[in-house]
Design a protein around this motif. Structure first.
Motif, PDB file in Angstrom:
ATOM      1  N   THR A   1     -25.612 -47.031 -22.538  1.00  0.00           N
ATOM      2  CA  THR A   1     -26.478 -46.081 -23.224  1.00  0.00           C
ATOM      3  C   THR A   1     -27.152 -45.203 -22.188  1.00  0.00           C
ATOM      4  O   THR A   1     -27.431 -45.638 -21.068  1.00  0.00           O
ATOM      5  N   ASN A   2     -27.408 -43.954 -22.530  1.00  0.00           N
ATOM      6  CA  ASN A   2     -28.074 -43.045 -21.611  1.00  0.00           C
ATOM      7  C   ASN A   2     -29.561 -43.355 -21.535  1.00  0.00           C
ATOM      8  O   ASN A   2     -30.168 -43.800 -22.515  1.00  0.00           O
ATOM      9  N   PRO A   3     -30.180 -43.107 -20.402  1.00  0.00           N
ATOM     10  CA  PRO A   3     -31.618 -43.351 -20.272  1.00  0.00           C
ATOM     11  C   PRO A   3     -32.425 -42.184 -20.831  1.00  0.00           C
ATOM     12  O   PRO A   3     -31.956 -41.052 -20.892  1.00  0.00           O
ATOM     13  N   GLY A   4     -33.644 -42.470 -21.230  1.00  0.00           N
ATOM     14  CA  GLY A   4     -34.578 -41.410 -21.582  1.00  0.00           C
ATOM     15  C   GLY A   4     -35.539 -41.121 -20.448  1.00  0.00           C
ATOM     16  O   GLY A   4     -36.302 -40.151 -20.499  1.00  0.00           O
ATOM     17  N   PHE A   5     -35.490 -41.979 -19.420  1.00  0.00           N
ATOM     18  CA  PHE A   5     -36.411 -41.862 -18.286  1.00  0.00           C
ATOM     19  C   PHE A   5     -35.693 -42.374 -17.044  1.00  0.00           C
ATOM     20  O   PHE A   5     -35.000 -43.391 -17.109  1.00  0.00           O
ATOM     21  N   VAL A   6     -35.820 -41.670 -15.942  1.00  0.00           N
ATOM     22  CA  VAL A   6     -35.165 -42.090 -14.701  1.00  0.00           C
ATOM     23  C   VAL A   6     -36.169 -42.062 -13.556  1.00  0.00           C
ATOM     24  O   VAL A   6     -37.152 -41.321 -13.582  1.00  0.00           O
ATOM     25  N   VAL A   7     -35.908 -42.901 -12.566  1.00  0.00           N
ATOM     26  CA  VAL A   7     -36.749 -42.989 -11.365  1.00  0.00           C
ATOM     27  C   VAL A   7     -35.845 -42.931 -10.145  1.00  0.00           C
ATOM     28  O   VAL A   7     -34.804 -43.590 -10.119  1.00  0.00           O
ATOM     29  N   ARG A   8     -36.244 -42.138  -9.179  1.00  0.00           N
ATOM     30  CA  ARG A   8     -35.526 -42.088  -7.905  1.00  0.00           C
ATOM     31  C   ARG A   8     -36.491 -42.390  -6.765  1.00  0.00           C
ATOM     32  O   ARG A   8     -37.541 -41.754  -6.645  1.00  0.00           O
ATOM     33  N   ILE A   9     -36.136 -43.383  -5.946  1.00  0.00           N
ATOM     34  CA  ILE A   9     -36.880 -43.665  -4.717  1.00  0.00           C
ATOM     35  C   ILE A   9     -36.022 -43.162  -3.563  1.00  0.00           C
ATOM     36  O   ILE A   9     -34.912 -43.654  -3.346  1.00  0.00           O
ATOM     37  N   THR A  10     -36.515 -42.171  -2.854  1.00  0.00           N
ATOM     38  CA  THR A  10     -35.742 -41.568  -1.779  1.00  0.00           C
ATOM     39  C   THR A  10     -35.840 -42.389  -0.503  1.00  0.00           C
ATOM     40  O   THR A  10     -36.531 -43.413  -0.451  1.00  0.00           O
ATOM     41  N   GLN A  11     -35.145 -41.938   0.533  1.00  0.00           N
ATOM     42  CA  GLN A  11     -35.188 -42.636   1.814  1.00  0.00           C
ATOM     43  C   GLN A  11     -36.623 -42.737   2.331  1.00  0.00           C
ATOM     44  O   GLN A  11     -37.026 -43.765   2.882  1.00  0.00           O
ATOM     45  N   ALA A  12     -37.402 -41.670   2.136  1.00  0.00           N
ATOM     46  CA  ALA A  12     -38.800 -41.706   2.567  1.00  0.00           C
ATOM     47  C   ALA A  12     -39.577 -42.779   1.811  1.00  0.00           C
ATOM     48  O   ALA A  12     -40.410 -43.489   2.392  1.00  0.00           O
ATOM     49  N   GLY A  13     -39.322 -42.913   0.504  1.00  0.00           N
ATOM     50  CA  GLY A  13     -39.984 -43.948  -0.269  1.00  0.00           C
ATOM     51  C   GLY A  13     -39.525 -45.341   0.125  1.00  0.00           C
ATOM     52  O   GLY A  13     -40.323 -46.282   0.193  1.00  0.00           O
ATOM     53  N   LEU A  14     -38.230 -45.493   0.378  1.00  0.00           N
ATOM     54  CA  LEU A  14     -37.710 -46.781   0.823  1.00  0.00           C
ATOM     55  C   LEU A  14     -38.301 -47.164   2.173  1.00  0.00           C
ATOM     56  O   LEU A  14     -38.612 -48.339   2.418  1.00  0.00           O
ATOM     57  N   ASP A  15     -38.457 -46.187   3.069  1.00  0.00           N
ATOM     58  CA  ASP A  15     -39.044 -46.475   4.381  1.00  0.00           C
ATOM     59  C   ASP A  15     -40.484 -46.938   4.244  1.00  0.00           C
ATOM     60  O   ASP A  15     -40.933 -47.838   4.959  1.00  0.00           O
ATOM     61  N   TYR A  16     -41.199 -46.310   3.325  1.00  0.00           N
ATOM     62  CA  TYR A  16     -42.593 -46.725   3.099  1.00  0.00           C
ATOM     63  C   TYR A  16     -42.644 -48.156   2.561  1.00  0.00           C
ATOM     64  O   TYR A  16     -43.456 -48.976   3.009  1.00  0.00           O
ATOM     65  N   ALA A  17     -41.763 -48.455   1.617  1.00  0.00           N
ATOM     66  CA  ALA A  17     -41.708 -49.813   1.075  1.00  0.00           C
ATOM     67  C   ALA A  17     -41.271 -50.816   2.147  1.00  0.00           C
ATOM     68  O   ALA A  17     -41.754 -51.954   2.192  1.00  0.00           O
ATOM     69  N   ARG A  18     -40.332 -50.381   3.014  1.00  0.00           N
ATOM     70  CA  ARG A  18     -39.858 -51.267   4.086  1.00  0.00           C
ATOM     71  C   ARG A  18     -41.001 -51.663   5.020  1.00  0.00           C
ATOM     72  O   ARG A  18     -41.098 -52.834   5.437  1.00  0.00           O
ATOM     73  N   GLN A  19     -41.861 -50.736   5.352  1.00  0.00           N
ATOM     74  CA  GLN A  19     -42.966 -51.045   6.253  1.00  0.00           C
ATOM     75  C   GLN A  19     -43.817 -52.186   5.705  1.00  0.00           C
ATOM     76  O   GLN A  19     -44.175 -53.118   6.433  1.00  0.00           O
ATOM     77  N   HIS A  20     -44.122 -52.096   4.415  1.00  0.00           N
ATOM     78  CA  HIS A  20     -44.951 -53.143   3.808  1.00  0.00           C
ATOM     79  C   HIS A  20     -44.163 -54.441   3.659  1.00  0.00           C
ATOM     80  O   HIS A  20     -44.697 -55.535   3.884  1.00  0.00           O
ATOM     81  N   GLY A  21     -42.891 -54.335   3.289  1.00  0.00           N
ATOM     82  CA  GLY A  21     -42.082 -55.544   3.120  1.00  0.00           C
ATOM     83  C   GLY A  21     -41.869 -56.290   4.419  1.00  0.00           C
ATOM     84  O   GLY A  21     -41.969 -57.527   4.472  1.00  0.00           O
ATOM     85  N   VAL A  22     -41.585 -55.554   5.498  1.00  0.00           N
ATOM     86  CA  VAL A  22     -41.363 -56.196   6.791  1.00  0.00           C
ATOM     87  C   VAL A  22     -42.662 -56.808   7.310  1.00  0.00           C
ATOM     88  O   VAL A  22     -42.652 -57.860   7.958  1.00  0.00           O
ATOM     89  N   ALA A  23     -43.813 -56.165   7.021  1.00  0.00           N
ATOM     90  CA  ALA A  23     -45.100 -56.740   7.425  1.00  0.00           C
ATOM     91  C   ALA A  23     -45.331 -58.084   6.740  1.00  0.00           C
ATOM     92  O   ALA A  23     -45.827 -59.041   7.361  1.00  0.00           O
TER      93      ALA A  23
END
Length: 448
Positions: A1-23
């Protein structure tokens, strides 16, 4: 089924999440419990040597360099390099009748860790993450022993380093798997799959498919559907295909299709919540206009004779769920509204006067792109028709200007005020957005 809402986490967002995850992972590894190490080996002309390392204590564990990469159609890959650790403990050795013991310091350098994360979704529509592969490699281990007989240490120095290297590599990956399950998976579970809007409606944000890793981004498709809190039923139209524009300048992108907004209209219409009553007290003071039979008798002459000098009430309702569309000009509504006019009698009861219909005219822009100039705004022009009259026939065309005034000065500002309250976005716990930009893109096809 097609979505009515989508989310994209870009490389910049992944890098930000990585900093917190690795900490977080660094803290977990600092608490790593290493087992005692013991063994024996035979040395030529010396015989059997038995050694034991105990009370291993990690003084520090550092992960100074890391990166995260989306692997298309696979998942995420986290790479950690240049990690190092320091620890101490006690040692004991026995060679024939010679026994000795003491303490030691150990330094681990050049530790690299590779983590492959597989992304999925559980039965409730929340995202999941699991370790599909983990590897750890220690390039250098240096041990410093303290004691009387240094010649004994050299006998098992290399053996201890080799055993410790294997033990640490295994324990690091065990801790990585444990941290993903206890920390990352627990955090992903804070993503709300439903959000209550008010007493009438909620939003379903459940994932319709596992998140997909793409080039330099992670995309997630969500149901994006309003539903009734009183009685949930199937939506009679389907969402059109929805895809985000190929932008990567920001950390995260949210996309809502016209399906998202039209399910809201359906829910509120079905619940009878799209009813609006307009009285004279609601007329802005700046307008030289009153909602009474004296004013309307200029357009409906019968009112002056049958209901002289009485206040009026207009009741606006939707005969069908409204249809909203999204385009470069903003969020637009093509109104389909019934307007029932009443005279308010001295007894406060209502006398029906006439029923008007707002037909299919040009769309009314409800929400515009930020920064759009007033000169470029398109006025909402309404087209009226008479559905029923309790006071006899009259020319509806003459009421057109009055209804335009009421719509532009009272109705649409109230609709926009409600839209300005917004709706909750699907955000993980302790996540806040900043530097928000709203953009409008080409409308999708009308649902069938």
């Amino acid at each position: 089924t097609n979505p009515g809402f989508v989310v994209r986490i870009t490389q910049a967002g992944l890098d930000y999440a990585r900093q917190h995850g690795v900490a977080v992972l660094e803290q977990e590894l600092h608490q790593l419990q290493l087992p005692d190490i013991s063994g024996e080996f035979r040395v030529r002309r010396v015989g059997k040597v038995h050694y034991e390392l105990s009370r291993l204590n990690l003084r520090s564990f550092r992960l100074p360099s890391s990166q995260i990469s989306p692997i298309p159609n696979v998942g995420l890959q986290v790479s950690i390099s240049g990690a190092f650790a320091e620890l101490d403990g006690n040692w004991r050795v026995k060679v024939h009748f010679i026994r000795d013991h003491g303490s030691f310091d150990l330094k681990v350098e050049g530790l690299s860790i590779g983590i492959d994360l597989k992304l999925g979704t559980d039965g409730s529509g929340k995202p999941t993450a699991d370790v599909s592969d983990c590897s750890a490699h220690v390039s250098s281990v240096r041990v410093h022993f303290s004691g009387k007989f240094s010649w004994l240490y050299n006998l098992f120095h290399s053996a201890v380093e080799s055993v410790f290297r294997r033990s640490l590599e295994s324990k690091v990956c065990e801790q990585v798997v444990s941290s993903v399950h206890s920390e990352l998976q627990s955090y992903l579970g804070t993503l709300p799959v439903t959000a209550k809007i008010d007493a009438v409606a909620g939003i379903d944000y459940a994932l319709v498919a596992p998140p997909v890793a793409a080039a330099q981004a992670l995309d997630a498709e969500l149901k994006g559907e309003f539903f009734s809190l009183a009685h949930r039923s199937a939506v009679p139209f389907s969402p059109a295909p929805l895809a985000l524009p190929p932008d990567h300048a920001r950390m995260v992108y949210f996309g809502a299709s016209s399906y998202f907004f039209n399910t809201a209209g359906l829910v509120y219409h079905t619940a009878g919540a799209l009813v609006f009553e307009l009285t004279d007290s609601m007329i802005p003071k700046g307008l030289d206009f009153h909602l009474n039979t004296s004013t309307f008798s200029a357009f409906v002459p019968q009112l002056e004779e049958r209901y002289p000098d009485m206040l009026m009430k207009l009741r606006l309702s939707t005969p069908a769920a409204p249809f909203l569309s999204i385009g470069p000009e903003g969020l637009s509504l093509r109104p389909v509204v019934d307007i029932q006019a009443y005279a308010i009698l001295p007894s406060s009861s209502l006398a029906p006067l006439f029923l008007l219909n707002l037909g299919q005219s040009s769309p009314c822009v409800l929400a515009e792109p930020p920064g759009r100039s007033a000169a470029s705004r398109r006025l909402c022009r309404l087209r009226l028709s008479l559905k029923h009259s309790d006071v006899g026939p009259f020319q509806v065309r003459t009421l057109q200007s009055v209804m335009n005034i009421l719509a532009s000065s009272i109705l649409l500002p109230r609709v926009n005020a409600r839209l300005a309250q917004g709706f909750p976005l699907p955000l993980l716990r302790r996540t806040q957005l900043s530097n928000v930009l709203v953009q409008w893109h080409q409308v999708s096809a009308r649902p069938r």
